[in-house]
Write an enzyme that holds these catalytic residues in place. Structure first.
Site, PDB file in Angstrom:
ATOM      1  CG  ASN A 127      32.488 -51.236 -14.780  1.00  0.00           C
ATOM      2  OD1 ASN A 127      32.039 -51.603 -13.698  1.00  0.00           O
ATOM      3  ND2 ASN A 127      33.672 -50.673 -14.901  1.00  0.00           N
ATOM      4  CG  ASP A 198      35.478 -52.800 -12.149  1.00  0.00           C
ATOM      5  OD1 ASP A 198      34.514 -53.164 -11.443  1.00  0.00           O
ATOM      6  OD2 ASP A 198      35.709 -51.620 -12.426  1.00  0.00           O
ATOM      7  CG  ASP A 229      25.507 -50.178 -15.841  1.00  0.00           C
ATOM      8  OD1 ASP A 229      24.681 -49.382 -15.358  1.00  0.00           O
ATOM      9  OD2 ASP A 229      26.287 -50.862 -15.156  1.00  0.00           O
ATOM     10  CG  HIS A 233      32.891 -46.226 -13.129  1.00  0.00           C
ATOM     11  ND1 HIS A 233      33.646 -45.304 -12.443  1.00  0.00           N
ATOM     12  CD2 HIS A 233      31.586 -45.887 -12.903  1.00  0.00           C
ATOM     13  CE1 HIS A 233      32.840 -44.454 -11.818  1.00  0.00           C
ATOM     14  NE2 HIS A 233      31.598 -44.792 -12.091  1.00  0.00           N
ATOM     15  CD  GLU A 266      24.707 -45.274 -15.191  1.00  0.00           C
ATOM     16  OE1 GLU A 266      23.973 -45.109 -14.203  1.00  0.00           O
ATOM     17  OE2 GLU A 266      25.406 -46.296 -15.353  1.00  0.00           O
TER      18      GLU A 266
END
Length: 517
Positions: A127, A198, A229, A233, A266
């Site tokens: 991410n 990001d 992970d 996002h 996740e």
């Protein structure tokens, strides 16, 4: 030694423990769909060279512990170079953090783990990178830099109203999302913190970089899969469909490299948000399970968790039949399970029985099997494993001064191994039961439909011609229930639960598993 004797006596007195294990049955490896994965924070696991920091060679030395426990795979928290202790901000995606060892060390670990039929899964943090990653260092140099578009940028005047989050999210309590690299003009997006910018997945070059990183670890290093992970996002929260499509593409690319690649994501949210990720991430962590397990004990509401789990599984099946439900009772982001259960040994032992008799692919967090303690901040949830009494524990990590898991509060593994009522031997017993009983590992979940006392949880696990009923009393008051007459073979008991003439008697915090002949 006196303190361990007193702990032993306390356990005997408080647990009033009785267990009837399954006497026969072959131990089977049901990973990934129903197998057991053991989560390790290498830094706190075993220090093989005396520098105070756990390392890869230390894990290799202790693989037999994982095997003895009954786990089928290991998930490693981040192992790549990073400026932070937790290493969730990567500076080099194709290397090992020097504190942990070398790439050769890691390849040897994989080789030795595979000899023991233990799979290896690593955290892959894509991410964001570290703000110290060479890509970001280049990107900061100016708008014309070729790496500028590897990240998400905006001019200050266009994001004035969006610099901060509007709400706290489940997986981040950091408010600030847009960060000034020092120019005062262009801001970069970092969902978590400024040190974790990001990546820009609208840039095809970024996606190709990530696929190449995946290829490297699967093909050249030999890992079996990835824990992804912050999978929710990759794109901002208002672009969920783009997130779903990316993970489908990622899965396709990884399967081209390794057809049986294991991917667990996740996605920290409720089932309605989580489920659409399944086509791209066929295994997802079940956060509802963790929180509802604790809530069920707090409220003494026995069927709360069973109903929630049935609801989640049925909902997922409406999306796809190709999924694995990664259940867990605790992890590196949550308070230690014993803390969440009022430091009550009987509740901890019963919680792991519930985890291991429910459908799914359970994850175990290192140290839970010896009753380690820990509360926020996160560092104190990741304290060093206690292998032996301090004077004899040459492998205990010392990178942090533990507050919760110390010799005065936690009995080390070496002592627990000789205690029949220890947490460790309890974990071993219930994991062995699961691994030798296909109904418990692979069976469908059906709820007990009769009238039950409020603290009692009862459910069936049905697999071909092997069926069991599982019953738990989540309170300190004795209860009893009647069960169907075809269930008459006691497979396992805990806490002095017993069965006679279609009636189950359940003392405080007791459990029983009964099969059919």
């Amino acid at each position: 030694m006196k303190q361990y004797l007193s702990q032993f006596i306390l356990l005997v007195l408080t647990l009033t423990f009785a267990c009837t294990g399954q006497k026969s049955g072959t131990i089977e490896n049901h990973w990934p769909h129903a197998g057991i994965t053991y989560e390790i924070f290498i830094q706190s696991f075993y220090d093989s060279n005396g520098d105070g920091i756990g390392d890869i060679n230390g894990v290799t030395k202790k693989l037999e512990h994982v095997k003895e426990l009954g786990a089928n795979a290991i998930w490693f928290m981040p192992i790549m170079p990073s400026p932070s202790y937790h290493k969730y901000d990567v500076t080099d995606y194709k290397n090992i953090h020097p504190d942990y060892g070398t790439m050769d060390d890691f390849k040897l670990l994989i080789e030795e783990a595979h000899k023991k039929d233990i799979k290896i899964v690593i955290d892959l943090i894509i991410n964001h990178t570290s703000s110290e990653h060479p890509w970001f260092i280049e990107a900061k140099k100016g708008r014309d830099n070729p790496y500028r578009d590897y990240y998400v940028w905006a001019q200050k005047d266009t994001i004035a109203d969006y610099i901060n989050k509007k709400t706290i999210t489940l997986d981040s309590d950091n408010i600030r999302q847009w960060h000034d690299p020092g120019s005062g003009e262009d801001f970069y997006y970092g969902f978590f913190i400024g040190g974790m910018p990001d990546l820009n997945y609208d840039n095809p070059k970024v996606r190709e970089e990530i696929y190449e990183i995946g290829r490297f670890w699967l093909e050249e290093v030999g890992v079996d899969g990835f824990r992804l992970d912050a999978a929710k996002h990759i794109y901002p929260d208002d672009r969920p469909e783009d997130n779903h499509e990316f993970w489908k593409e990622f899965r396709s690319k990884m399967k081209e490299i390794k057809s049986d690649v294991y991917l667990v994501g996740e996605v920290y949210d409720k089932k309605e948000i989580v489920a659409p990720y399944l086509p791209g991430l066929p295994t997802l962590f079940n956060f509802d399970f963790h929180y509802t397990l604790i809530e069920a004990f707090q409220k003494e509401d026995g069927m709360l968790l069973a109903k929630k789990q049935k609801e989640v599984i049925d909902f997922y099946q409406g999306i796809t039949k190709d999924f694995t439900d990664a259940t867990f009772s605790s992890n590196h982001d949550q308070p230690r399970l014993l803390n969440s259960l009022d430091e009550n040994p009987r509740k901890l032992k019963q919680a792991i029985i519930i985890l291991m008799t429910m459908p799914g692919a359970p994850y175990l967090y290192y140290g839970e099997e010896i009753g380690m303690l820990g509360k926020k901040p996160d560092e104190q949830i990741r304290e060093p494993f206690l292998w032996d009494i301090k004077a004899n524990d040459k492998g205990r990590a010392t990178w942090i001064d533990p507050i919760y898991s110390i010799d005065e509060t936690v009995t080390p593994l070496a002592i627990q191994k000789s205690m029949s009522t220890s947490y460790f031997n309890h974990y071993k017993d219930i994991i062995k039961l699961r691994n030798t009983n296909r109904a418990l590992a692979l069976g469908s979940l059906e709820l007990y439909e009769g009238e039950l006392p409020n603290p009692v949880m009862a459910y069936f696990r049905l697999h071909k011609d092997q069926n069991v009923i599982v019953v738990h009393n989540l309170s300190d008051i004795e209860h009893s229930i009647e069960i169907p007459d075809e269930y008459n073979k006691v497979i396992y008991t805990y806490g002095m639960a017993d069965f006679e003439m279609e009636k189950v008697r359940l003392p405080a915090y007791s459990s029983i598993v009964i099969g059919t002949n």
